[in-house]
Design an enzyme around this catalytic site. Structure first.
Site, PDB file in Angstrom:
ATOM      1  N   GLU A  60       7.991 -11.576  55.026  1.00  0.00           N
ATOM      2  CA  GLU A  60       9.429 -11.784  55.055  1.00  0.00           C
ATOM      3  C   GLU A  60       9.912 -12.506  53.803  1.00  0.00           C
ATOM      4  O   GLU A  60      10.905 -12.101  53.175  1.00  0.00           O
ATOM      5  CB  GLU A  60       9.826 -12.598  56.299  1.00  0.00           C
ATOM      6  CG  GLU A  60       9.446 -11.926  57.604  1.00  0.00           C
ATOM      7  CD  GLU A  60       8.091 -12.334  58.137  1.00  0.00           C
ATOM      8  OE1 GLU A  60       7.928 -12.400  59.360  1.00  0.00           O
ATOM      9  OE2 GLU A  60       7.176 -12.577  57.309  1.00  0.00           O
ATOM     10  N   SER A 176     -32.934   6.676  55.127  1.00  0.00           N
ATOM     11  CA  SER A 176     -31.693   7.281  55.611  1.00  0.00           C
ATOM     12  C   SER A 176     -30.786   7.761  54.488  1.00  0.00           C
ATOM     13  O   SER A 176     -29.709   8.286  54.756  1.00  0.00           O
ATOM     14  CB  SER A 176     -30.925   6.268  56.470  1.00  0.00           C
ATOM     15  OG  SER A 176     -30.535   5.145  55.697  1.00  0.00           O
TER      16      SER A 176
END
Length: 378
Positions: A60, A176
């Site tokens: 704001e 992996s």
């Protein structure tokens, strides 16, 4: 009088801009919420702002400063209710009143006890027209981590898996890299950037030597959390020597003191916590510590034992499963271990399921039913 369709369309258009601005603070404001704001004068945006860093100006204030005198008599659109208390920055409500804003539109009320309704009430009492609700669900999804942290004290947990067609996260030898393609790996970088911490098991660190960093040049540095119940770690791994991000090792109270000293000498922080019945680090204890440290979003990246522990504890809020068009065979490493399911109807089902494609890889995203913090040993 109700809001017309044209007015609703206008409010949603400007709120969408505020939400887009809010996303720019991802990975930088935890444990604060992601907040964006726009000042609208005569149907045009006169100022923009977002919460860019923890401890920095709120959205704001940034938007009002950008608008300057054009904020007087203008509308202010904010993705979350303004605060009305003194924290690291002054109350946003006071900045709004000083600027002379006459109408405030908020997507979502703030559940934080320090805010909850107080901002809206303060502004209404001062004569500002306040409306709540435009694009509320979008705002809620944007701040899902903040909302869970405020409600429970625990971080929002995303479990990321990259698996083969037959459900393997590594080949027989434990490697992996790489099951998924480059597009999928790029997507993971974005999830890392939005997280407060990236969690992996000790086996993943030993086998893959991952950096666990955000490589987009943004400077975002989520903590790297390595779960190692016995501190049986190799100190030449990148997380202990590259200095690219803070590294935490979560272990049990019974782990050897000499191993802890060696890790601390390497610059790692060691957290000792209670163990589950199987002697491994309690998932809930880890989440409690992360929450107390102000971490509101965790990305759990593996391996299989850690993924299973989080699922068994009921502590996964969202699963992101990449499925790659490759078959690794039964001697590969499965991504989920035993969960005690004896009938398919008792399996862990996902809701809010979405499918998307990244190159040749399929991403399945979903929310486990009854997700929440419960401990497997309880």
């Amino acid at each position: 009088m109700g809001t017309s369709a044209r007015e609703r369309e206008r409010d949603e258009r400007f709120m969408a801009e505020a939400l887009a601005l809010a996303r720019l603070g991802a990975g930088r404001v935890s444990p604060n919420p992601l907040v964006g704001a726009v000042v609208v004068r005569d149907g045009r945006i006169a100022g923009r702002g977002y919460h860019a860093a923890f401890g920095g100006p709120h959205a704001e204030s940034a938007a009002l400063a950008d608008a300057g005198e054009k904020a007087r008599g203008a509308d202010l659109y904010v993705s979350l209710e303004p605060c009305n208390h003194l924290g690291k920055t002054p109350p946003c409500t006071e900045a709004i009143l000083r600027a002379g804003v006459t109408r405030l539109v908020c997507a979502l009320a703030d559940p934080n006890p320090l805010v909850r309704g107080g901002g809206a009430e303060r502004l209404r009492a001062a004569g500002v027209a306040v409306e709540l609700g435009p694009m509320e669900e979008d705002a809620r999804r944007l701040n899902e981590a903040y909302l869970k942290h405020v409600r429970t004290g625990l971080p929002f947990v995303e479990l990321k898996i990259a698996a083969s067609l037959d459900g393997r996260i590594a080949a027989a030898g434990g490697r992996s890299r790489w099951i998924t393609g480059e597009e999928a790996r790029d997507a993971v970088q974005g999830w890392r950037a939005a997280a407060s911490g990236i969690v992996v098991g000790a086996g993943t660190v030993r086998a893959d030597d991952p950096a666990l960093t955000v490589r987009d040049g943004s400077g975002v540095r989520p903590r790297r959390i390595v779960v190692s119940s016995r501190l049986d770690l190799t100190l030449d791994r990148r997380v202990f020597r590259d200095g690219e991000a803070p590294t935490v090792v979560a272990t049990t109270t019974d782990a050897p003191a000499e191993a802890e000293r060696a890790l601390v000498e390497r610059g790692a922080e060691v957290w000792r916590m209670r163990a589950a019945d199987d002697g491994r680090v309690s998932v809930l204890a880890l989440l409690e510590r992360c929450g107390a440290e102000g971490m509101n979003r965790l990305l759990v990246e593996g391996g299989g034992a850690l993924a299973t522990a989080f699922l068994a504890a009921g502590c996964v809020d969202r699963i992101r499963l990449f499925v790659a068009p490759v078959i690794l065979g039964g001697d590969g490493v499965a991504w989920a271990g035993p969960l005690g399911v004896t009938d398919p109807s008792d399996g862990l089902r996902l809701d809010e399921v979405e499918f998307s494609r990244f190159g040749d890889d399929l991403l399945v995203t979903g929310v486990p039913r009854a997700a929440g913090a419960r401990e497997a040993e309880e």
